[in-house]
Design an enzyme around this catalytic site. Structure first.
Site, PDB file in Angstrom:
ATOM      1  CG  HIS A   1      41.428  51.688  35.855  1.00 58.43           C
ATOM      2  ND1 HIS A   1      41.132  52.006  34.520  1.00 58.43           N
ATOM      3  CD2 HIS A   1      41.827  50.615  35.998  1.00 58.43           C
ATOM      4  CE1 HIS A   1      41.541  50.595  33.886  1.00 58.43           C
ATOM      5  NE2 HIS A   1      41.995  49.920  34.937  1.00 58.43           N
ATOM      6  CD  GLU A   2      43.599  49.374  39.457  1.00 57.71           C
ATOM      7  OE1 GLU A   2      43.026  48.151  39.702  1.00 57.71           O
ATOM      8  OE2 GLU A   2      44.229  49.738  38.525  1.00 57.71           O
TER       9      GLU A   2
ATOM     10  CG  HIS B   1      39.448  46.421  37.291  1.00 56.67           C
ATOM     11  ND1 HIS B   1      39.226  45.842  36.300  1.00 56.67           N
ATOM     12  CD2 HIS B   1      40.651  46.992  36.957  1.00 56.67           C
ATOM     13  CE1 HIS B   1      40.023  46.266  35.329  1.00 56.67           C
ATOM     14  NE2 HIS B   1      40.825  47.088  35.624  1.00 56.67           N
TER      15      HIS B   1
ATOM     16  CG  HIS C   1      33.416  43.735  36.322  1.00 53.87           C
ATOM     17  ND1 HIS C   1      34.086  43.496  35.410  1.00 53.87           N
ATOM     18  CD2 HIS C   1      32.066  43.116  36.066  1.00 53.87           C
ATOM     19  CE1 HIS C   1      33.492  42.817  34.293  1.00 53.87           C
ATOM     20  NE2 HIS C   1      32.201  42.595  34.906  1.00 53.87           N
TER      21      HIS C   1
END
Length: 591
Positions: free
Chosen positions: A373-374, A377, A380
């Protein structure tokens, strides 16, 4: 950078210096936000055009800056503008006080408790000055008496927190009305995917209808595991954990043996190389570059475009470190005057518990999901290629920012991907098929009831921020909404909203995770599930979505990428499709 150092650096001198820097920067920003010449000239450019040709990104960012100006009331006459400044300051302080109060334990006089309740509570909680200190609800305990007593005490009414929440909501509503919005939710959602609270509530209501049907089965399963006794809110966490563990038939340490940190990082590298043609390369940290021991530096390089940016990895637990897994932007990407690109720098922070003499770092499945998940980010931020760092990468609408990171969770939970990198740290054998299927299917056990709870939180947040608040009425409204939006009844004389600190940072935006999850589900099932490592789909995700960050209107961005309008119906159906497919997988795996 100062904000990151303030929250992450172990040296108090650095923290103090960073706090001073944050205060100085906030002062500078406040001066800019109240500079009427800047505001007037910007508004004129938006209305009449600039002397230089403006791109769509230029115009969109200009409109975002104009909105930021007006959020601070610069367009109002002086008396109202000062009122807005005062309200913002009051909201900031009240929010901070509410968050502190939300974490405070409840002190209870044991003389009024039944003996059997006092007995179980006194074994679990300490006492001070003749009172028991109940600091958490103990939802994982196998003792039903303890669970019920702790839930009711910890979530009991509290005058201090009630007043703070009332004041927070009332001030936000006044702020919105003063700045020309019907409610705080209208103000908060203006530049989001949803754009307004009507969109949000339509989405949540459609989803609620579908989840009510599906969550009934979940509660029946819990009741059966509870010896056919009624399931209460304090039972849910214990029962679902117990049932999931029984279904898995393997201990978490057995699964962790297949998820060494090294293999997971290799897995991330393989995924990013397949999708985006990029590699994660370890680089030595120079003296003075790091802030703690065991911080690692990754250069993110594209096979033809070269260096894209840097990711610093601060993975291990240490004294004083925040417990939240998180992603920090230290430097945003932007186009420089010489037409070169300023490479972004980010930090991924986890809280992995590990001692050097305990062998390799092994992650439980939940930690693997957090890691991916991190890194969603982080990538992105790496792939953003906006002209302005104000809108680079994750600097976008809240309901868009979580989309890439939630999408990456599929790469940590779907068998067709996990099989590529999950290997036993000793034997190097892949995870057995039965073990892998049970792990992936377990993610969908109680998916409907768990999502229903998130929906309930989101609805409550919307109601709190769209209606004119009435003092001391937040609990009454909660009890009323719980009947319609949650599968278990309200517990009399409780007020769990007083511990819900997300009202501060996500006021009117708590729904965002559900929207991001819906976008990720649609993307996965429509474009990636049959071939999760497809380069064409990866490049399309990069060039049609990720590279824009917040440099394009959020709803238009995702509609263009998905090649279909984003509507409440699309979002709700995407989540339900994901749950239904996962439920079928669970039935087959646990048959």
């Amino acid at each position: 950078m100062a904000e990151f150092i303030r929250t992450a650096h172990p040296d108090k001198l650095f923290v103090t210096a960073a706090e001073d820097c944050c205060i100085s920067m906030n002062t500078i920003v406040e001066k800019l936000n109240t500079n009427k010449d800047l505001y007037t000239n910007l508004k004129q450019v938006i209305l009449d055009g600039d002397k230089h040709p403006m791109t769509e990104e230029d115009r969109h960012v200009a409109e975002l800056f104009l909105f930021d100006f007006e959020l601070n009331g610069i367009h109002l006459e002086e008396r109202k503008r000062q009122y807005v400044v005062n309200l913002n300051n009051f909201i900031l302080v009240t929010g901070q006080r509410f968050m502190v109060a939300a974490e405070k334990p409840r002190n209870v006089d044991p003389t009024g408790l039944p003996d059997v309740v006092y007995k179980v509570l006194s074994k679990e909680y300490s006492s001070s000055r003749g009172k028991l200190i109940v600091g958490h609800s103990n939802s994982h305990s196998d003792d039903p008496i303890l669970r019920e007593a702790a839930f009711k005490i910890y979530n009991g009414p509290n005058t201090e927190s009630e007043e703070l929440l009332d004041n927070l909501l009332e001030s936000r509503h006044k702020l919105a009305l003063t700045c020309g919005f019907p409610s705080f939710a209208h103000r908060a959602l203006k530049n989001s995917i949803a754009e307004n609270p009507y969109f949000v509530m339509k989405f949540l209501n459609i989803l609620n209808t579908e989840l009510r049907i599906r969550s009934v089965f979940d509660y029946k399963t819990m009741k059966k595991a509870n010896n056919n006794n009624i399931v209460s809110p304090w039972d849910v966490q214990y029962l679902t954990n117990k049932i999931k563990q029984n279904h898995l038939k393997y201990a978490m340490i057995d699964y962790a043996s297949y998820f060494s940190l090294g293999d997971c990082m290799e897995g991330l590298n393989m995924i990013f190389n397949s999708l985006y043609n990029i590699n994660l390369l370890f680089e030595d940290i120079k003296p003075g570059e790091g802030w703690a021991e065991q911080v690692y530096k990754l250069a993110v390089t594209h096979n033809t475009e070269g260096l894209l940016g840097y990711i610093y990895c601060d993975f291990f637990e240490r004294t004083g470190k925040l417990h939240n897994d998180s992603h920090y932007v230290v430097r945003g990407g932007r186009l420089l005057p010489n037409n070169s690109y300023q490479t972004p720098i980010v930090v991924v922070m986890l809280n992995v518990v590990w001692r050097e003499n305990h062998g390799p770092v092994l992650l439980h499945p939940g930690s693997v999901e957090n890691l991916f998940h991190e890194f969603g980010h982080a990538i992105h931020s790496m792939l953003g290629r906006t002209r302005y760092q104000h809108v680079n990468g994750t600097r976008c609408a809240t309901d868009l920012a979580e989309f890439p990171s939630v999408l990456m969770e599929y790469y940590a939970t779907q068998p067709q991907v996990i099989k590529h990198y999950a290997k036993h740290f000793k034997t190097r054998q892949p995870m057995p098929d039965d073990m892998l299927k049970k792990l992936c299917a377990s993610k969908y056990l109680f998916a409907a009831s768990e999502m229903q709870l998130q929906l309930f939180y989101s609805v409550l947040d919307q109601y709190y921020h769209t209606q004119a608040p009435r003092p001391s009425n937040t609990t009454d409204l909660l009890a009323k909404l719980q009947v319609e939006y949650y599968g278990l009844p309200y517990v009399k004389d409780t007020a769990w909203q007083l511990h819900f600190s997300h009202f501060v940072g996500y006021g009117a935006k708590y729904y965002s995770y559900l929207v991001s999850k819906a976008l990720a589900a649609h993307t996965w099932h429509a474009f990636l599930s049959n071939d999760p490592l497809n380069r064409i789909q990866g490049e399309r995700l990069r060039t049609e979505c990720l590279q824009y960050g917040g440099g394009k209107p959020a709803r238009k961005l995702v509609s263009d990428y998905l090649k279909t309008p984003v509507t409440p119906e699309l979002l709700a159906s995407s989540l339900i499709q994901d749950i239904d497919q996962g439920t079928e997988l669970s039935k087959m795996s646990f048959a």
